[in-house]
Write a protein that holds these residues in place. Structure first.
Motif, PDB file in Angstrom:
ATOM      1  N   GLU A 161      -0.961  -0.159  -6.784  1.00 24.13           N
ATOM      2  CA  GLU A 161      -0.677   0.891  -5.496  1.00 24.13           C
ATOM      3  C   GLU A 161       0.198  -0.026  -4.885  1.00 24.13           C
ATOM      4  OE1 GLU A 161      -1.876   3.656  -2.075  1.00 24.13           O
ATOM      5  OE2 GLU A 161      -2.785   1.796  -2.641  1.00 24.13           O
ATOM      6  N   PHE A 162       2.126   1.095  -4.689  1.00 26.25           N
ATOM      7  CA  PHE A 162       2.656   1.054  -3.867  1.00 26.25           C
ATOM      8  C   PHE A 162       3.215   1.592  -3.058  1.00 26.25           C
ATOM      9  CE2 PHE A 162       7.319   0.486  -2.793  1.00 26.25           C
ATOM     10  CZ  PHE A 162       7.683  -0.904  -2.498  1.00 26.25           C
ATOM     11  N   GLU A 163       3.164   1.056  -1.395  1.00 24.44           N
ATOM     12  CA  GLU A 163       4.020   1.976  -0.453  1.00 24.44           C
ATOM     13  C   GLU A 163       5.329   1.189   0.119  1.00 24.44           C
ATOM     14  OE1 GLU A 163       1.305   2.957   2.587  1.00 24.44           O
ATOM     15  OE2 GLU A 163      -0.416   4.030   1.362  1.00 24.44           O
ATOM     16  N   GLY A 168       9.324   7.514   5.851  1.00 26.08           N
ATOM     17  CA  GLY A 168       8.940   8.206   7.194  1.00 26.08           C
ATOM     18  C   GLY A 168       7.815   7.313   6.581  1.00 26.08           C
ATOM     19  N   GLU A 169       7.339   8.274   8.322  1.00 25.06           N
ATOM     20  CA  GLU A 169       5.530   7.389   8.467  1.00 25.06           C
ATOM     21  C   GLU A 169       4.962   8.272   7.963  1.00 25.06           C
ATOM     22  OE1 GLU A 169       4.519   7.868  12.232  1.00 25.06           O
ATOM     23  OE2 GLU A 169       6.365   7.068  12.926  1.00 25.06           O
ATOM     24  N   LYS A 170       4.317   8.362   6.927  1.00 22.46           N
ATOM     25  CA  LYS A 170       3.368   9.043   5.720  1.00 22.46           C
ATOM     26  C   LYS A 170       4.144   9.192   4.481  1.00 22.46           C
ATOM     27  CE  LYS A 170       0.888  11.740   8.683  1.00 22.46           C
ATOM     28  NZ  LYS A 170       0.793  13.465   8.894  1.00 22.46           N
ATOM     29  N   PRO A 171       4.680   7.914   3.859  1.00 22.29           N
ATOM     30  CA  PRO A 171       5.055   6.820   2.480  1.00 22.29           C
ATOM     31  C   PRO A 171       3.877   7.205   1.363  1.00 22.29           C
ATOM     32  CG  PRO A 171       4.266   5.227   3.814  1.00 22.29           C
ATOM     33  CD  PRO A 171       4.219   6.468   4.367  1.00 22.29           C
ATOM     34  N   ASP A 172       4.637   8.124   0.162  1.00 14.53           N
ATOM     35  CA  ASP A 172       3.734   8.247  -0.728  1.00 14.53           C
ATOM     36  C   ASP A 172       3.358   7.490  -1.199  1.00 14.53           C
ATOM     37  OD1 ASP A 172       4.827  10.961  -0.051  1.00 14.53           O
ATOM     38  OD2 ASP A 172       5.831  11.544  -2.477  1.00 14.53           O
ATOM     39  N   ALA A 194      -0.591   9.739   1.014  1.00 15.20           N
ATOM     40  CA  ALA A 194      -2.017   8.806   0.372  1.00 15.20           C
ATOM     41  C   ALA A 194      -1.782   7.455   1.034  1.00 15.20           C
ATOM     42  CB  ALA A 194      -2.143   8.370  -1.180  1.00 15.20           C
ATOM     43  N   SER A 195      -3.103   7.855   1.994  1.00 16.96           N
ATOM     44  CA  SER A 195      -2.952   5.683   3.105  1.00 16.96           C
ATOM     45  C   SER A 195      -3.928   5.344   2.156  1.00 16.96           C
ATOM     46  CB  SER A 195      -3.256   6.293   4.783  1.00 16.96           C
ATOM     47  OG  SER A 195      -4.730   6.872   4.783  1.00 16.96           O
ATOM     48  N   ALA A 207      -9.650  10.128  -6.233  1.00 17.20           N
ATOM     49  CA  ALA A 207      -9.577  10.120  -4.871  1.00 17.20           C
ATOM     50  C   ALA A 207      -9.140   9.856  -3.170  1.00 17.20           C
ATOM     51  CB  ALA A 207     -11.202  10.393  -4.234  1.00 17.20           C
ATOM     52  N   PHE A 208      -7.947  10.160  -2.557  1.00 19.75           N
ATOM     53  CA  PHE A 208      -7.418   9.512  -1.827  1.00 19.75           C
ATOM     54  C   PHE A 208      -8.431  10.173  -0.009  1.00 19.75           C
ATOM     55  CE2 PHE A 208      -5.093  12.730  -3.483  1.00 19.75           C
ATOM     56  CZ  PHE A 208      -3.791  13.694  -1.543  1.00 19.75           C
TER      57      PHE A 208
END
Length: 649
Positions: A161-163, A168-172, A194-195, A207-208
């Motif tokens: 998983e990569f962010e 922005g404040e809420k990256p994919d 997704a965090s 799930a996320f």
């Protein structure tokens, strides 16, 4: 491990001191090994090994047959490795890591690499590398990558998983299938905002969790492998899921769930039906550590080391429960943790740990019942020389149940150090080995650790009880713990000192202001001492989510923050103070240390100081840690130890 008053008095037994007491440096030294991982074929272990006075951490690949050569791989000085995962029989993935303030080992920076057992075939999997002269940097991943799952049916491949950091404040969350042998990657999907992301046993995202604009959790799921994303019903996921494990049918799952902010419980989930069944609940405490059956099998046991240690088997007669129970019997007084299995599940790598032993790693061969010790954490510290950690429970003045620990080495009331943990939120003291606590105990002091309201591991509601109470009810909880120990003959009321780091340093000073009758001295280590200045500075640099968090936990009542700032209330501090700080601390800059030091000196207080050059928010150099421990030892001896007794005779 009972916590009644009678049991506490019974446990205050004399401490057998060895003829050769461990030195301050013995306790200041870091663990010899941070992590150990077992290869799928059971032929190698990989270890993260601190080196050069903890200024770097190296990767060591050790052949278990003792025949081959140990390979030592490193990034270089001031560089560290962590998160060791075998993705094939001869391939290890690892993260480039950095020292984290006041943590005993470095943590991932989100850059991932792989190497074979010889060190000759290495790959950069995720990381940012700028162009150099005429050579183009291969990777330009500005963000954080982590391995979610090794694909055991496809040797060498893993889901990562990569962010990104500039989205922005809420990256994919972007999910990749990565060939760790070649570095090639294939994007599987991108999930908006997704965090936290969970995948099933076949590697499909199921799930996320994301947060809304008020930072409340929102859960989404796929009921089947063919389903589209949809909101997760409360009947399945409650208010918040904190961990999730799938069984092999990819429909049954196990999760730690909280319905209304209370401490989470452990449930068995049916994804397709959207229902769940309670497996285990320990009211008031979060789930703890989950042990899994074999190589990524379903959970079979829960370990709680918060408050009174315990092990709960989901099915006590299952294969892995019997295996674990047998190993627990072989190590009485210890907790046993499974880390990894070989592909055939016949060999298991496990670790042991207790309140008086920092632990070791072992390899157990289930076919011949042979056990091999592969690494020790601190072999120079002998368990028989360490003190016992006693879980305690008491009621705060408003009736709130508060838990903590008393580490003691003497019979009856004696000198005591009150040690509030840092954080304050998202942190908690747990049962186990703490070299700092054991150092103080070895010098004749009982040590009280209170998990005041606002601490972690007891649910969101308990954490929120501490919001905007940094100098208020959180301090009351600590003081109520001190009074409880005094009332139960666990401490001499005339020989008590407070010591803490970061928020703990702040709490140590606030105890002197709020409860001066309880203490004879105070020690602040990399502490924050002026909430008003900290709050105003943070308002200028924090992100929107960070600002919302600070508003929740501190508020903007600057009159109250001034009242709760030790540096602005030093006239109320009447005891000797020792302050220690790192010269390049970025989290709590030197202006906090200087403000308190000048204010104390201006009021004629006794102040001793130590500033370590080149250290940040917590000392990593063993030399500096040793000097800190030795200075603390002399300071405590003077005011609540042997020196204090002599001065009163």
């Amino acid at each position: 491990m009972k916590t009644s008053a009678a049991a506490l008095l019974a446990l205050l037994m004399p401490f057998a001191v060895s003829a050769q007491q461990p030195t301050a440096r013995d306790f200041a030294r870091w663990s010899e090994v941070n992590e150990v991982a077992l290869s799928p074929d059971g032929k190698y272990i990989a270890m993260a090994v601190p080196a050069d006075n903890n200024r770097e951490t190296q990767l060591q690949i050790v052949p278990l047959d003792g025949v081959g050569k140990i390979q030592t791989l490193r990034f270089g000085k001031m560089e560290h490795v962590s998160n060791l995962i075998w993705t094939a029989n001869d391939v290890v993935t690892l993260a480039r890591a950095t020292n984290v303030p006041l943590e005993p080992r470095p943590y991932s920076r989100g850059q991932l690499f792989s190497t074979d057992t010889t060190g000759k075939k290495q790959q950069t999997l995720f990381g940012y590398f700028a162009d150099h002269d005429f050579q183009s940097g291969r990777r330009r991943d500005e963000g954080f990558a982590q391995v979610l799952r090794v694909l055991y049916d496809e040797p060498g491949k893993a889901l990562i998983e990569f962010e990104c950091w500039d989205c922005g404040e809420k990256p994919d969350s972007v999910l990749y299938k990565v060939d760790t042998l070649t570095g090639n990657r294939e994007q599987i999907e991108s999930i908006k905002d997704a965090s936290i992301l969970w995948v099933d046993t076949h590697g499909q995202a199921r799930a996320f969790l994301r947060k809304n604009d008020q930072d409340e959790p929102l859960l989404f799921y796929r009921p089947t492998t063919q389903s589209a994303w949809m909101p997760m019903p409360k009947s399945l996921g409650g208010w918040k899921i904190s961990m999730l494990f799938f069984d092999t049918d990819d429909n049954t799952a196990y999760a730690a769930i909280s319905d209304n902010g209370e401490a989470d419980s452990f449930y068995k989930l049916d994804f397709k039906a959207g229902t769940r069944t309670l497996v285990s609940s320990k009211p008031g405490f979060d789930v703890g550590t989950v042990l899994r059956a074999g190589r990524n099998g379903p959970p079979f046991a829960l370990i709680s080391d918060y408050s009174k240690p315990s092990v709960m088997y989901l099915d006590p007669k299952s294969e892995y429960a019997l295996l674990h129970a047998g190993l627990m019997k072989a190590f009485p007084g210890y907790l046993v943790y499974f880390h990894s299995f070989t592909r055939d599940n016949r060999k298991v790598l496990f670790s042991t740990g207790s309140d008086h032993d920092s632990g070791a790693w072992y390899l157990f061969d289930r076919d011949n019942n042979k056990m091999q010790r592969v690494a020790e954490s601190r072999p120079w510290l002998k368990p028989e020389q360490m003190a016992t950690v006693i879980p305690i429970e008491f009621k705060a003045r408003d009736g709130e149940p508060i838990h903590g620990f008393l580490t003691t080495n003497h019979n009856g009331p004696g000198p005591m150090v009150v040690l509030p943990h840092g954080g304050p939120h998202g942190a908690a003291d747990t049962w186990g080995f703490d070299p700092e606590v054991q150092f103080l105990a070895s010098r004749g002091y009982s040590v009280l650790q209170v998990n005041y309201r606002g601490s972690d591991d007891r649910g969101e509601n308990f954490k929120r009880l501490g919001y905007r109470e940094w100098g208020g009810k959180m301090q009351d909880d600590i003081a109520d713990g001190v009074k409880w120990v005094i009332d139960h003959k666990g401490a001499d009321p005339g020989r008590i000192c407070a010591y803490g780091a970061s928020y703990g340093g702040y709490a140590a000073m606030m105890q002197m202001i709020r409860y001066p009758e309880l203490y004879k001295c105070a020690i602040g280590y990399v502490g924050v001492y002026d909430l008003e200045i900290m709050r105003k500075k943070d308002m200028l640099v924090e992100s929107k989510s960070g600002e919302r968090y600070l508003e929740r936990v501190l508020g903007s009542d600057f009159a109250k923050l001034k009242e709760w700032s030790p540096a602005q209330n030093t006239a109320k501090i009447k005891v000797p103070v020792f302050l220690a700080a790192g010269s390049i601390d970025e989290r709590v800059p030197m202006n906090q240390f200087n403000a308190l030091k000048r204010a104390l000196e201006g009021n004629g207080a006794k102040v001793e100081t130590m500033v370590a050059d080149g250290e940040g928010h917590g000392f990593y150099s063993v030399d500096n840690r040793t000097q800190l421990f030795e200075h603390m030892e002399a300071f405590l001896k003077k005011y609540i130890g042997e020196g204090a007794v002599k001065n009163t005779n």
